[in-house]
Design an enzyme around this catalytic site. Sequence first.
Site, PDB file in Angstrom:
ATOM      1  N   SER A  72       0.833  -1.208   0.000  1.00 24.35           N
ATOM      2  CA  SER A  72       0.000   0.000   0.000  1.00 24.35           C
ATOM      3  C   SER A  72       0.866   1.256   0.000  1.00 24.35           C
ATOM      4  CB  SER A  72      -0.908   0.013   1.227  1.00 24.35           C
ATOM      5  OG  SER A  72      -1.668  -1.172   1.280  1.00 24.35           O
TER       6      SER A  72
HETATM    7  N1  SAH Z   1      -1.162  -3.568   3.261  1.00 17.92           N
HETATM    8  C1  SAH Z   1      -0.676  -4.626   2.394  1.00 17.92           C
HETATM    9  C2  SAH Z   1      -1.547  -4.631   1.174  1.00 17.92           C
HETATM   10  C3  SAH Z   1      -1.502  -5.866   0.371  1.00 17.92           C
HETATM   11  S1  SAH Z   1      -2.610  -5.865  -0.976  1.00 17.92           S
HETATM   12  C4  SAH Z   1       0.761  -4.303   2.041  1.00 17.92           C
HETATM   13  O1  SAH Z   1       1.135  -3.154   2.228  1.00 17.92           O
HETATM   14  O2  SAH Z   1       1.499  -5.179   1.590  1.00 17.92           O
HETATM   15  C5  SAH Z   1      -4.014  -6.686  -0.293  1.00 17.92           C
HETATM   16  C6  SAH Z   1      -3.821  -8.109   0.129  1.00 17.92           C
HETATM   17  O3  SAH Z   1      -5.110  -8.642   0.420  1.00 17.92           O
HETATM   18  C7  SAH Z   1      -3.220  -9.011  -0.948  1.00 17.92           C
HETATM   19  O4  SAH Z   1      -2.043  -9.586  -0.444  1.00 17.92           O
HETATM   20  C8  SAH Z   1      -4.305 -10.047  -1.211  1.00 17.92           C
HETATM   21  O5  SAH Z   1      -3.809 -11.336  -1.467  1.00 17.92           O
HETATM   22  C9  SAH Z   1      -5.089 -10.017   0.095  1.00 17.92           C
HETATM   23  N2  SAH Z   1      -6.469 -10.520   0.002  1.00 17.92           N
HETATM   24  C10 SAH Z   1      -7.391 -10.334  -0.972  1.00 17.92           C
HETATM   25  N3  SAH Z   1      -8.535 -10.979  -0.692  1.00 17.92           N
HETATM   26  C11 SAH Z   1      -8.357 -11.599   0.515  1.00 17.92           C
HETATM   27  C12 SAH Z   1      -9.167 -12.433   1.343  1.00 17.92           C
HETATM   28  N4  SAH Z   1     -10.414 -12.769   1.023  1.00 17.92           N
HETATM   29  N5  SAH Z   1      -8.651 -12.894   2.499  1.00 17.92           N
HETATM   30  C13 SAH Z   1      -7.391 -12.582   2.869  1.00 17.92           C
HETATM   31  N6  SAH Z   1      -6.562 -11.791   2.136  1.00 17.92           N
HETATM   32  C14 SAH Z   1      -7.032 -11.311   0.970  1.00 17.92           C
END
Ligand code: SAH
Length: 227
Positions: A72
Amino acid sequence: MSLDKELLQGQGMTSLRTRQRLIERLTEKGISDVRVLEAMRDSPRHLFLDEALSTRAYEDLALPIGYQQTISQPYIVARMTEALVSGDRLAEVPLKKTLEIGTGCGYQTYLLAIFSKKVTSIERIEPLQDKAKKTLKQLKVNNVEFMVDDGNKLGDQKYDAILSAAAPLEIPQFLKEKLNVGGKLIIPVGDSNKQILTLIKRTSKDIFIEEKLEEVLFVPLLKGVVS
Ligand code: SAH
Protein backbone atom coordinates in the site's frame (compact mmCIF):
# COMPACT_ATOMS: atom_id res chain seq x y z
CA MET A 1 26.98 0.90 13.81
CA SER A 2 25.96 -2.76 13.89
CA LEU A 3 24.77 -4.39 10.70
CA ASP A 4 21.27 -4.67 12.10
CA LYS A 5 21.04 -0.99 12.78
CA GLU A 6 22.45 -0.14 9.37
CA LEU A 7 19.87 -2.37 7.72
CA LEU A 8 17.08 -0.84 9.75
CA GLN A 9 18.03 2.76 9.16
CA GLY A 10 19.01 2.40 5.52
CA GLN A 11 21.41 4.51 3.52
CA GLY A 12 21.14 6.86 0.55
CA MET A 13 17.65 6.58 -0.88
CA THR A 14 16.49 4.75 2.23
CA SER A 15 18.13 7.07 4.76
CA LEU A 16 16.43 8.95 7.56
CA ARG A 17 16.68 12.15 5.51
CA THR A 18 14.70 10.57 2.66
CA ARG A 19 12.12 9.29 5.13
CA GLN A 20 11.82 12.73 6.67
CA ARG A 21 10.82 14.05 3.24
CA LEU A 22 8.08 11.42 3.04
CA ILE A 23 6.78 12.55 6.44
CA GLU A 24 6.67 16.15 5.21
CA ARG A 25 4.63 14.97 2.26
CA LEU A 26 2.22 13.02 4.50
CA THR A 27 1.77 16.10 6.67
CA GLU A 28 1.00 18.22 3.59
CA LYS A 29 -1.61 15.64 2.59
CA GLY A 30 -3.35 16.00 5.95
CA ILE A 31 -1.92 13.35 8.30
CA SER A 32 -1.70 15.08 11.67
CA ASP A 33 -1.39 12.45 14.41
CA VAL A 34 2.22 12.79 15.59
CA ARG A 35 2.30 9.17 16.80
CA VAL A 36 1.42 7.99 13.30
CA LEU A 37 3.89 10.33 11.61
CA GLU A 38 6.70 9.17 13.90
CA ALA A 39 5.83 5.52 13.37
CA MET A 40 5.82 6.05 9.59
CA ARG A 41 9.19 7.78 9.77
CA ASP A 42 10.68 4.96 11.82
CA SER A 43 9.21 2.09 9.80
CA PRO A 44 11.79 0.52 7.45
CA ARG A 45 9.54 0.20 4.38
CA HIS A 46 12.59 -0.69 2.26
CA LEU A 47 12.87 -4.03 4.08
CA PHE A 48 9.39 -5.07 2.89
CA LEU A 49 10.31 -4.70 -0.79
CA ASP A 50 12.50 -6.64 -3.18
CA GLU A 51 15.96 -5.15 -3.36
CA ALA A 52 15.44 -3.83 -6.89
CA LEU A 53 12.57 -1.65 -5.67
CA SER A 54 13.89 -0.73 -2.24
CA THR A 55 15.40 2.57 -3.41
CA ARG A 56 11.84 3.71 -4.18
CA ALA A 57 10.52 2.68 -0.76
CA TYR A 58 10.11 6.22 0.54
CA GLU A 59 8.27 7.59 -2.45
CA ASP A 60 4.57 7.91 -1.74
CA LEU A 61 3.67 5.10 -4.12
CA ALA A 62 2.09 1.66 -4.14
CA LEU A 63 4.66 -0.80 -5.57
CA PRO A 64 4.47 -4.43 -6.76
CA ILE A 65 5.19 -7.22 -4.24
CA GLY A 66 4.51 -10.20 -6.56
CA TYR A 67 1.44 -12.39 -7.04
CA GLN A 68 -0.25 -9.37 -8.69
CA GLN A 69 -0.48 -7.60 -5.33
CA THR A 70 0.94 -4.28 -4.16
CA ILE A 71 2.39 -2.78 -1.01
CA SER A 72 0.00 0.00 0.00
CA GLN A 73 0.95 3.62 -0.60
CA PRO A 74 2.44 5.19 2.56
CA TYR A 75 -0.21 7.94 2.62
CA ILE A 76 -3.00 5.35 2.62
CA VAL A 77 -1.30 3.29 5.35
CA ALA A 78 -0.96 6.44 7.44
CA ARG A 79 -4.56 7.50 6.74
CA MET A 80 -6.01 4.11 7.70
CA THR A 81 -3.85 3.80 10.80
CA GLU A 82 -4.76 7.34 11.86
CA ALA A 83 -8.47 6.63 11.39
CA LEU A 84 -8.20 3.64 13.75
CA VAL A 85 -6.10 5.26 16.49
CA SER A 86 -7.53 8.79 16.44
CA GLY A 87 -10.23 8.09 19.06
CA ASP A 88 -7.60 7.85 21.76
CA ARG A 89 -5.07 10.60 21.20
CA LEU A 90 -3.16 10.06 24.42
CA ALA A 91 -2.51 6.34 24.62
CA GLU A 92 0.74 5.02 23.26
CA VAL A 93 -0.89 1.66 22.46
CA PRO A 94 -4.48 2.73 21.72
CA LEU A 95 -5.76 -0.52 20.18
CA LYS A 96 -6.23 -3.82 22.00
CA LYS A 97 -7.24 -6.50 19.53
CA THR A 98 -6.78 -5.68 15.87
CA LEU A 99 -7.64 -7.72 12.80
CA GLU A 100 -6.02 -7.15 9.41
CA ILE A 101 -7.37 -8.73 6.24
CA GLY A 102 -4.67 -8.90 3.56
CA THR A 103 -1.20 -9.15 5.14
CA GLY A 104 0.50 -8.61 1.77
CA CYS A 105 4.17 -7.88 2.48
CA GLY A 106 3.42 -7.00 6.11
CA TYR A 107 4.13 -3.27 6.00
CA GLN A 108 0.69 -2.20 7.25
CA THR A 109 0.84 -5.10 9.73
CA TYR A 110 4.03 -3.60 11.14
CA LEU A 111 2.28 -0.26 11.72
CA LEU A 112 -0.74 -1.95 13.30
CA ALA A 113 1.57 -3.94 15.59
CA ILE A 114 3.03 -0.69 16.92
CA PHE A 115 -0.40 0.60 17.93
CA SER A 116 -2.05 -2.65 19.08
CA LYS A 117 -1.63 -5.04 21.97
CA LYS A 118 -2.28 -7.89 19.56
CA VAL A 119 -2.78 -8.15 15.79
CA THR A 120 -4.28 -11.05 13.87
CA SER A 121 -3.37 -10.82 10.20
CA ILE A 122 -5.06 -12.95 7.54
CA GLU A 123 -3.79 -13.49 4.00
CA ARG A 124 -5.11 -15.78 1.26
CA ILE A 125 -1.77 -16.11 -0.60
CA GLU A 126 0.46 -18.32 1.55
CA PRO A 127 3.90 -17.49 0.05
CA LEU A 128 3.22 -13.76 0.46
CA GLN A 129 2.43 -14.22 4.13
CA ASP A 130 5.47 -16.45 4.62
CA LYS A 131 7.67 -13.62 3.39
CA ALA A 132 5.87 -11.07 5.57
CA LYS A 133 6.34 -13.35 8.59
CA LYS A 134 10.09 -13.49 7.98
CA THR A 135 10.38 -9.73 7.63
CA LEU A 136 8.43 -9.08 10.84
CA LYS A 137 10.49 -11.66 12.70
CA GLN A 138 13.66 -9.95 11.52
CA LEU A 139 12.19 -6.71 12.90
CA LYS A 140 11.49 -8.47 16.22
CA VAL A 141 7.74 -7.95 16.07
CA ASN A 142 6.16 -10.52 18.36
CA ASN A 143 2.54 -9.46 18.85
CA VAL A 144 1.22 -10.61 15.47
CA GLU A 145 -0.62 -13.86 14.87
CA PHE A 146 -0.66 -14.91 11.19
CA MET A 147 -3.31 -16.97 9.48
CA VAL A 148 -3.49 -18.20 5.90
CA ASP A 149 -7.20 -18.04 5.24
CA ASP A 150 -9.96 -16.33 3.33
CA GLY A 151 -10.90 -13.17 5.23
CA ASN A 152 -14.47 -13.72 4.11
CA LYS A 153 -14.62 -16.57 6.61
CA LEU A 154 -13.82 -15.65 10.17
CA GLY A 155 -14.26 -17.32 13.55
CA ASP A 156 -16.25 -15.94 16.49
CA GLN A 157 -13.60 -13.58 17.81
CA LYS A 158 -14.44 -9.89 18.12
CA TYR A 159 -12.01 -7.03 17.59
CA ASP A 160 -11.55 -3.39 18.59
CA ALA A 161 -10.16 -2.48 15.20
CA ILE A 162 -10.44 -4.12 11.78
CA LEU A 163 -8.53 -3.04 8.69
CA SER A 164 -9.16 -4.54 5.29
CA ALA A 165 -6.44 -4.01 2.67
CA ALA A 166 -8.63 -5.44 -0.08
CA ALA A 167 -11.90 -4.09 -1.42
CA PRO A 168 -15.27 -5.87 -1.39
CA LEU A 169 -18.08 -4.54 -3.58
CA GLU A 170 -20.18 -3.76 -0.51
CA ILE A 171 -19.48 -3.48 3.20
CA PRO A 172 -19.73 -7.05 4.53
CA GLN A 173 -22.27 -7.26 7.34
CA PHE A 174 -20.31 -10.12 8.98
CA LEU A 175 -17.27 -7.84 9.38
CA LYS A 176 -19.35 -5.19 11.13
CA GLU A 177 -20.57 -7.89 13.49
CA LYS A 178 -16.94 -8.74 14.34
CA LEU A 179 -16.49 -5.34 16.00
CA ASN A 180 -16.69 -4.89 19.74
CA VAL A 181 -18.94 -2.00 20.78
CA GLY A 182 -16.73 1.09 20.48
CA GLY A 183 -14.68 -0.60 17.76
CA LYS A 184 -13.85 0.65 14.25
CA LEU A 185 -13.63 -0.94 10.83
CA ILE A 186 -11.73 0.73 7.99
CA ILE A 187 -12.26 -0.70 4.54
CA PRO A 188 -12.14 0.28 0.86
CA VAL A 189 -15.50 -0.45 -0.80
CA GLY A 190 -16.30 -0.65 -4.51
CA ASP A 191 -15.15 -2.08 -7.83
CA SER A 192 -12.00 -1.38 -9.84
CA ASN A 193 -13.54 1.83 -11.25
CA LYS A 194 -14.47 3.47 -7.99
CA GLN A 195 -13.74 2.64 -4.38
CA ILE A 196 -14.42 4.70 -1.29
CA LEU A 197 -12.36 4.31 1.86
CA THR A 198 -15.03 3.91 4.52
CA LEU A 199 -14.81 4.09 8.32
CA ILE A 200 -17.48 2.32 10.36
CA LYS A 201 -17.84 2.82 14.10
CA ARG A 202 -19.93 0.49 16.22
CA THR A 203 -21.42 2.72 18.87
CA SER A 204 -23.80 0.13 20.35
CA LYS A 205 -24.95 -3.41 19.64
CA ASP A 206 -27.15 -2.26 16.77
CA ILE A 207 -25.80 1.13 15.77
CA PHE A 208 -23.02 1.48 13.19
CA ILE A 209 -21.98 4.94 12.05
CA GLU A 210 -20.53 5.13 8.58
CA GLU A 211 -18.18 7.83 7.31
CA LYS A 212 -16.92 8.01 3.74
CA LEU A 213 -13.33 9.26 3.78
CA GLU A 214 -11.98 9.45 0.22
CA GLU A 215 -11.61 7.73 -3.13
CA VAL A 216 -8.94 5.01 -3.20
CA LEU A 217 -7.70 2.12 -5.32
CA PHE A 218 -7.12 -1.28 -3.68
CA VAL A 219 -6.93 -4.81 -5.02
CA PRO A 220 -10.26 -6.68 -4.79
CA LEU A 221 -11.19 -8.87 -1.83
CA LEU A 222 -11.12 -12.31 -3.43
CA LYS A 223 -12.35 -15.69 -2.29
CA GLY A 224 -10.40 -18.84 -1.46
CA VAL A 225 -6.81 -19.57 -0.47
CA VAL A 226 -3.69 -19.84 -2.69
CA SER A 227 -0.92 -22.08 -1.33
N1 SAH B 1 -1.16 -3.57 3.26
C1 SAH B 1 -0.68 -4.63 2.39
C2 SAH B 1 -1.55 -4.63 1.17
C3 SAH B 1 -1.50 -5.87 0.37
S1 SAH B 1 -2.61 -5.86 -0.98
C4 SAH B 1 0.76 -4.30 2.04
O1 SAH B 1 1.14 -3.15 2.23
O2 SAH B 1 1.50 -5.18 1.59
C5 SAH B 1 -4.01 -6.69 -0.29
C6 SAH B 1 -3.82 -8.11 0.13
O3 SAH B 1 -5.11 -8.64 0.42
C7 SAH B 1 -3.22 -9.01 -0.95
O4 SAH B 1 -2.04 -9.59 -0.44
C8 SAH B 1 -4.31 -10.05 -1.21
O5 SAH B 1 -3.81 -11.34 -1.47
C9 SAH B 1 -5.09 -10.02 0.10
N2 SAH B 1 -6.47 -10.52 0.00
C10 SAH B 1 -7.39 -10.33 -0.97
N3 SAH B 1 -8.53 -10.98 -0.69
C11 SAH B 1 -8.36 -11.60 0.51
C12 SAH B 1 -9.17 -12.43 1.34
N4 SAH B 1 -10.41 -12.77 1.02
N5 SAH B 1 -8.65 -12.89 2.50
C13 SAH B 1 -7.39 -12.58 2.87
N6 SAH B 1 -6.56 -11.79 2.14
C14 SAH B 1 -7.03 -11.31 0.97
